[in-house]
Write an enzyme that holds these catalytic residues in place. Structure first.
Site, PDB file in Angstrom:
ATOM      1  N   GLN A   1       1.193  -1.151  -0.039  1.00 51.34           N
ATOM      2  CA  GLN A   1       0.023  -0.057   0.270  1.00 51.34           C
ATOM      3  C   GLN A   1       0.706   1.268  -0.091  1.00 51.34           C
ATOM      4  O   GLN A   1       0.498   2.639  -0.176  1.00 51.34           O
ATOM      5  CB  GLN A   1      -0.723   0.083   0.929  1.00 51.34           C
ATOM      6  CG  GLN A   1      -2.155  -1.533   1.349  1.00 51.34           C
ATOM      7  CD  GLN A   1      -2.417  -1.553   2.246  1.00 51.34           C
ATOM      8  OE1 GLN A   1      -2.927  -0.965   3.361  1.00 51.34           O
ATOM      9  NE2 GLN A   1      -3.261  -2.180   2.998  1.00 51.34           N
TER      10      GLN A   1
ATOM     11  N   HIS B 284      -1.093  -0.565   5.585  1.00 56.03           N
ATOM     12  CA  HIS B 284      -1.489   0.318   6.727  1.00 56.03           C
ATOM     13  C   HIS B 284      -0.742   1.888   6.887  1.00 56.03           C
ATOM     14  O   HIS B 284      -0.159   2.161   7.644  1.00 56.03           O
ATOM     15  CB  HIS B 284      -1.880  -0.448   7.569  1.00 56.03           C
ATOM     16  CG  HIS B 284      -2.529  -1.133   7.769  1.00 56.03           C
ATOM     17  ND1 HIS B 284      -3.439  -1.750   8.847  1.00 56.03           N
ATOM     18  CD2 HIS B 284      -3.308  -1.991   6.580  1.00 56.03           C
ATOM     19  CE1 HIS B 284      -4.601  -2.851   8.630  1.00 56.03           C
ATOM     20  NE2 HIS B 284      -4.157  -2.721   6.849  1.00 56.03           N
TER      21      HIS B 284
ATOM     22  N   GLU C  64     -15.242   1.052   9.410  1.00 56.68           N
ATOM     23  CA  GLU C  64     -16.354   2.042  10.283  1.00 56.68           C
ATOM     24  C   GLU C  64     -16.394   3.359   9.257  1.00 56.68           C
ATOM     25  O   GLU C  64     -15.166   3.664   8.745  1.00 56.68           O
ATOM     26  CB  GLU C  64     -15.287   1.854  11.630  1.00 56.68           C
ATOM     27  CG  GLU C  64     -15.040   0.782  12.283  1.00 56.68           C
ATOM     28  CD  GLU C  64     -14.556   1.069  13.829  1.00 56.68           C
ATOM     29  OE1 GLU C  64     -14.605   0.091  14.317  1.00 56.68           O
ATOM     30  OE2 GLU C  64     -14.179   1.919  14.261  1.00 56.68           O
TER      31      GLU C  64
ATOM     32  N   TYR D 176     -10.810   5.709  19.587  1.00 59.25           N
ATOM     33  CA  TYR D 176     -11.469   4.677  19.272  1.00 59.25           C
ATOM     34  C   TYR D 176     -11.886   3.059  18.897  1.00 59.25           C
ATOM     35  O   TYR D 176     -12.149   2.301  17.973  1.00 59.25           O
ATOM     36  CB  TYR D 176     -11.821   5.147  17.712  1.00 59.25           C
ATOM     37  CG  TYR D 176     -12.047   6.798  18.005  1.00 59.25           C
ATOM     38  CD1 TYR D 176     -13.616   6.584  16.891  1.00 59.25           C
ATOM     39  CD2 TYR D 176     -11.995   7.452  17.671  1.00 59.25           C
ATOM     40  CE1 TYR D 176     -14.453   8.163  17.175  1.00 59.25           C
ATOM     41  CE2 TYR D 176     -12.553   9.443  18.122  1.00 59.25           C
ATOM     42  CZ  TYR D 176     -13.551   8.882  17.386  1.00 59.25           C
ATOM     43  OH  TYR D 176     -14.231  10.222  17.607  1.00 59.25           O
TER      44      TYR D 176
ATOM     45  N   TYR E 248      -7.683 -12.201  10.856  1.00 58.04           N
ATOM     46  CA  TYR E 248      -7.961 -12.969   9.506  1.00 58.04           C
ATOM     47  C   TYR E 248      -7.715 -13.951   9.787  1.00 58.04           C
ATOM     48  O   TYR E 248      -8.167 -15.026   9.154  1.00 58.04           O
ATOM     49  CB  TYR E 248      -7.008 -11.358   8.252  1.00 58.04           C
ATOM     50  CG  TYR E 248      -7.488 -10.284   7.987  1.00 58.04           C
ATOM     51  CD1 TYR E 248      -8.904 -10.930   7.608  1.00 58.04           C
ATOM     52  CD2 TYR E 248      -6.325  -9.718   8.403  1.00 58.04           C
ATOM     53  CE1 TYR E 248      -8.488  -8.897   6.938  1.00 58.04           C
ATOM     54  CE2 TYR E 248      -7.263  -8.329   7.856  1.00 58.04           C
ATOM     55  CZ  TYR E 248      -7.946  -8.763   6.900  1.00 58.04           C
ATOM     56  OH  TYR E 248      -7.820  -7.016   6.351  1.00 58.04           O
TER      57      TYR E 248
END
Length: 380
Positions: free
Chosen positions: A95, A162, A254, A264, A275
């Site tokens: 990513q 991430h 979310e 949170y 996973y």
């Protein structure tokens, strides 16, 4: 906060196979089930890009587009993509790569742009998200970045996923940065780590004295909220409330209303599981932690986010528009004060990486991956 399962209310979402819950980052993620009615827009291809990640409009109507491998392009009004030089080297892979691009609130007078990117560490296999600003100079053949100044960095850790690194300027002209937890889990709960946080800075990278943990100093002083996983969408609504969406694990994407100094919950609680099937306690077990306003199981794999304020789609005014990767859709979310719920889902047939509102109120989408289309949505 009220916890609402959008997916349990949406028959189309329930039609997805269970494997979709694991398809956040897979390039062959399954498409979402077809919507019950036709899309209220025409999608017109404008250009194609190689692994685009973000876009933003310039005051003159031209469009800046980032590509993950480290290319910053400017799209002319005629539809020709030209290269902007001066982009720093990026850590491409997974990513990682060149990420977001936004304009300074006074861009018209200072020509400052802000970019985010994955940056290699000195130790092999490590990288971290970085945010910098530079002066943009446009020419007839493209343009350049100069006087690049790094404002913020994640620590360099192993892995290539991430990063987060979505950027926004708020109504207070502060710089907001989403810093995902790099799949390291526990640092999201540690105020001395920037991972798993929403970061708030001044436009020059200094720390606002009214941040909730300012008096603690260090990294904590930069933190606005914490306990986040992988934050890939950030937008302020007309009431100046900040909304952010984040990818859950296996289930539990979310949408959160971000409140000053709030926790949170990740990885202590989630609406999804690990996973490997290991369960995670639900938000309902920890009412002291901030629960999402909306969540999705099966996942939509949200990417890109804008709260619509134009005139071209009157029914969408005040709605959140979210790109869906696994869901291969444009997802419209309706807000009601401090609550939110999915209103409609428009199948696009491709993974949608980015959403932006154009100067005249049209909606623009970037597909994900190689040879990805830039689409302009106009009302039927």
């Amino acid at each position: 906060m009220k916890l609402t399962s959008l997916s349990l209310l949406c028959a189309a979402a329930l039609a997805l196979p269970a494997a979709a819950a694991f398809a956040h980052d897979a390039q062959d993620a399954p498409a979402d089930a077809a919507a019950a009615k036709a899309n209220p827009f025409t999608a017109t291809e404008v250009a194609r890009f190689n692994e685009p990640w973000a876009m933003t409009f310039l005051p003159n109507g031209r469009l800046l587009v980032t590509e993950k491998r480290g290319q910053l392009k400017v799209l002319t009004i005629g539809g020709s993509a030209q290269t902007i030089t001066g982009v720093p080297a990026v850590a491409y892979g997974g990513q990682g790569g060149l990420g977001d691009v936004i304009l300074h609130p006074q861009f018209a007078s200072n020509n400052l742009v802000y970019i985010s990117y994955a940056e290699k560490g000195t130790t092999s296999g490590t990288a971290g998200a970085t945010v910098a600003r530079a002066k943009l100079t446009l020419t007839s053949t493209g343009g350049s970045l100069s006087n690049l100044q790094v404002l913020w960095r994640q620590p360099k850790v192993t892995g290539s996923n991430h990063y987060g690194h979505r950027l926004a300027f708020g109504p207070d002209h502060k710089l907001w940065i989403t810093s995902s937890e790099r799949q390291k889990f526990d640092p999201a709960q540690d105020l001395n780590s920037p991972l798993g946080k929403v970061i708030r800075l001044n436009d020059d990278g200094s720390v606002p004295t009214d941040n909730p943990f300012y008096n603690r100093g260090g990294v904590a002083a930069t933190v606005w909220s914490y306990g986040h996983r992988n934050l890939l969408g950030i937008a302020f609504d007309a009431q100046n409330k900040l909304w952010i969406h984040e990818m859950g694990p296996a289930g539990g994407d979310e949408l959160n209303l971000i409140e000053r100094g709030s926790n949170y919950g990740w990885p202590v609680v989630s609406q999804g599981d690990h996973y490997d099937g290991t369960p995670i306690p639900r938000h309902s077990t920890r009412p002291d932690l901030n629960a999402p306003e909306a969540w999705w199981t099966p996942v939509i794999a949200p990417a890109g986010f804008v709260i619509y304020s134009g005139t071209r789609f009157p029914a969408w005014v005040g709605s959140g528009l979210i790109g869906g990767l696994a869901s291969q859709a444009l997802v419209r979310v309706k807000f009601n004060g401090n609550t939110a719920a999915e209103a409609e889902r428009y199948p696009m047939g491709k993974r949608i990486r980015e959403v932006e509102q154009g100067p005249n109120g049209d909606v623009w989408l970037l597909e994900d991956g190689t040879n990805a289309r830039l689409l302009r949505l106009t009302p039927i």
